[in-house]
Design an enzyme around this catalytic site. Structure first.
Site, PDB file in Angstrom:
ATOM      1  N   LYS A   1      94.629  26.919  64.544  1.00  0.00           N
ATOM      2  CA  LYS A   1      94.892  25.616  65.157  1.00  0.00           C
ATOM      3  C   LYS A   1      96.403  25.486  65.333  1.00  0.00           C
ATOM      4  CE  LYS A   1      94.003  20.701  65.067  1.00  0.00           C
ATOM      5  NZ  LYS A   1      95.299  20.441  65.685  1.00  0.00           N
TER       6      LYS A   1
ATOM      7  N   ARG B   1      99.016  19.806  73.446  1.00  0.00           N
ATOM      8  CA  ARG B   1      97.830  20.201  74.217  1.00  0.00           C
ATOM      9  C   ARG B   1      98.091  19.939  75.693  1.00  0.00           C
ATOM     10  NH1 ARG B   1      92.166  19.789  73.215  1.00  0.00           N
ATOM     11  NH2 ARG B   1      91.119  20.987  74.857  1.00  0.00           N
TER      12      ARG B   1
ATOM     13  N   ARG C   1      97.649  16.121  77.219  1.00  0.00           N
ATOM     14  CA  ARG C   1      96.349  15.532  76.914  1.00  0.00           C
ATOM     15  C   ARG C   1      96.330  14.031  77.199  1.00  0.00           C
ATOM     16  NH1 ARG C   1      94.097  15.017  70.772  1.00  0.00           N
ATOM     17  NH2 ARG C   1      93.059  13.037  71.124  1.00  0.00           N
TER      18      ARG C   1
END
Length: 543
Positions: free
Chosen positions: A239, A244, A259
């Site tokens: 992770k 993102r 995102r």
């Protein structure tokens, strides 16, 4: 505007997700299309930039209501929200003067497009005249919303996912089509609402080549990892701790979307080479990270670039960016999201292999292989040393969905950092909590004094918040505007995801995503953590 105020009240009055969706569906059926588009603009988290500053609104409100400045400040402290305070005081003044309520009820779109947005081009006297005229015309609920719109602080208690669900129900469309049509940049208008709710096979003339796909989000792994079945059914990746993003390459141009649906292309010019090497009709999902070759660098380094729209050469050299790709959503213009992850992954690896020579900043997120979940648990203990946050577990047979859907993607994160800190100050929250002291400041001991280490507002139950609010009001030592300094006796356990050195904070440290884990009523303030003990948490990251 009244119809929008009714919607706002209906959403604010319920905690039921079905109730919120039902209220929005009813609104969409009755509202003019342009109003519906503007309502969705706000319900999906978009906000207008500030048109009039709070200082001017306070000055005008005091002048119109005749209230003393100190009394206005007391009212604001009690109510906790400027827009609501002005609405209440102005409405009370109107009742005292026995002024008749206005019958004006312009649609929301006209209020915004004809009365509010044009204020940006006016001087202060022009703004004052227009705002006072609006206050005179609007009733209390609408006046409150108008003030929120002026300051760019309107927040509605509904998630974007629920708003999209309501549109899908209203239009009879699959939710994933609505979600995709609402991604990216769009202007609220009757035409946009018509395109948004058009039949699934309709081709929208405003479809943007730049439009990303809705992001698929992982759910936290809450059950024992062994409950997931056979480890062979899952693709395991680290992770990554970055931003993102989706990189979209279409029609000879490229766009980088975060995102949060923010276009960040210009902030990362060092990724332009990746886009140049990709063929048209490609959409990659991945993580923008600070990287040195193949090695990820701390998120704190990338953070120095987040606020810079056009970073200079020195910053680009100090915090070079790379893209760690972990999914291929579109290839040669074909939407691949319905394919199983195993096939998308094979295509991703083949694509990265073809373009890596021309785009060394592009990396395929490595797949972590292990014979059992027990073996993965051992590897997971190395996460902080590797500069990652744990594992991502993705079912190999899964399609790429939209939003947070349990069952296919999980984040198996390492345990958060934990410290005990002392409550030192508090101020009111926003929205539903505007009258409750929920924004809390915490300190740790340094040479006999408390030094601020974090601010947090989430983690307590409503009952705990009510009890704490009452305690704070009874134990306030000083007041600085809306902020109350309190007796330093309450201890709270705080959790956070990361810690880094910071020259911007007096403590010399910055923590990421702090939240309250529990109220330590069992612990005296003298036993809370010290700055030195918090600094020791840095060591595992640099070993």
């Amino acid at each position: 505007m009244r119809l929008f105020a009714d919607l706002f009240d209906a959403i604010d009055a319920t905690t039921s997700t079905n109730g919120k969706v039902k209220a929005l569906v009813a609104y969409l059926k009755s509202a003019p299309p342009a109003d519906a588009a503007w309502a969705l603009y706000f319900l999906t988290g978009r906000r207008l930039t500030r048109t009039v500053g709070p200082r001017l609104l306070v000055t005008w409100a005091i002048g119109e209501t005749g209230i003393h400045e100190w009394l206005f400040d007391e009212c604001l402290s009690s109510v906790g929200d400027l827009a609501e305070t002005i609405a209440l005081l102005y409405d009370a003044r109107r009742a005292d003067l026995d002024e008749p309520s206005s019958t004006t009820d312009l649609p929301l779109a006209r209020w915004l497009e004809e009365r509010l947005l044009p204020l940006r081009a006016q001087d202060e006297p022009g703004k004052r005249a227009a705002v006072l005229a609006a206050w005179h015309e609007l009733q209390r609920r609408e006046l409150f919303l108008y003030n929120k719109l002026l300051t760019g602080e309107l927040r509605v208690g509904m998630t974007a996912a629920l708003a999209m669900r309501a549109v899908a129900e209203h239009a009879g469309l699959p939710p994933q089509i609505v979600a995709h049509r609402m991604m990216g940049e769009w202007h609220p208008s009757a035409a946009f609402f018509a395109e948004l709710t058009a039949p699934a096979d309709a081709t929208s003339p405003s479809d943007q080549a730049s439009r990303p796909y809705p992001f698929f989000l992982a759910a936290p792994l809450e059950d024992p990892v062994q409950s997931l079945g056979a480890v062979a059914d899952w693709q395991v990746e680290w992770k990554w701790d970055g931003i993102r993003a989706q990189l979209v390459k279409r029609a000879g141009a490229h766009w980088l979307w975060s995102r949060g649906e923010e276009l960040v292309t210009e902030r990362f010019p060092d990724l332009d080479g990746i886009a140049a090497a990709l063929p048209d009709g490609t959409v990659l999902d991945g993580e923008v990270m600070a990287m040195e070759g193949e090695r990820p660098l701390p998120f704190a380094l990338l953070q120095t670039r987040i606020g810079r729209k056009k970073p200079g050469a020195k910053l680009l050299a100090a915090a070079p960016a790379g893209l760690v790709a972990y999914d291929l959503l579109e290839e040669a213009g074909e939407d691949l999201r319905a394919l199983p992850l195993s096939e998308r992954r094979a295509r991703l690896e083949a694509l990265v292999g073809r373009v890596r020579e021309r785009s060394p900043r592009l990396h395929a997120s490595p797949v972590v292989r292990a014979e059992s979940f027990a073996a993965l648990a051992e590897l997971r203990s190395e996460s902080r040393a590797r500069g990652v946050e744990g594992f991502m577990l993705k079912r190999r047979a899964s399609a790429y969905g939209a939003g947070r859907k349990r069952g296919d993607w999980y984040k198996w994160k390492i345990d958060p950092y934990s410290i005990d800190a002392v409550l030192t100050a508090a101020q009111p929250g926003s929205g539903r909590r505007a009258s409750v002291l929920t924004d809390l400041t915490f300190g740790v001991w340094d040479q006999g004094k408390l030094l601020t280490i974090a601010k947090a507002y989430s983690g307590l139950t409503d009952g705990e918040l009510d009890a704490l609010d009452k305690w704070i009001r009874q134990h306030t030592l000083e007041r600085h505007g809306p902020v109350r300094a309190v007796e330093p006796v309450q201890v709270f356990e705080l959790h956070f995801e990361g810690i880094a050195l910071s020259a911007r904070h007096k403590s010399g440290l910055a923590v990421r995503f702090p939240r309250i884990s529990r109220w330590r009523t069992d612990k005296p303030a003298a036993e809370a953590d010290t700055l030195e003990s918090v600094r020791r948490l840095l060591k595992p990251q640099s070993d």
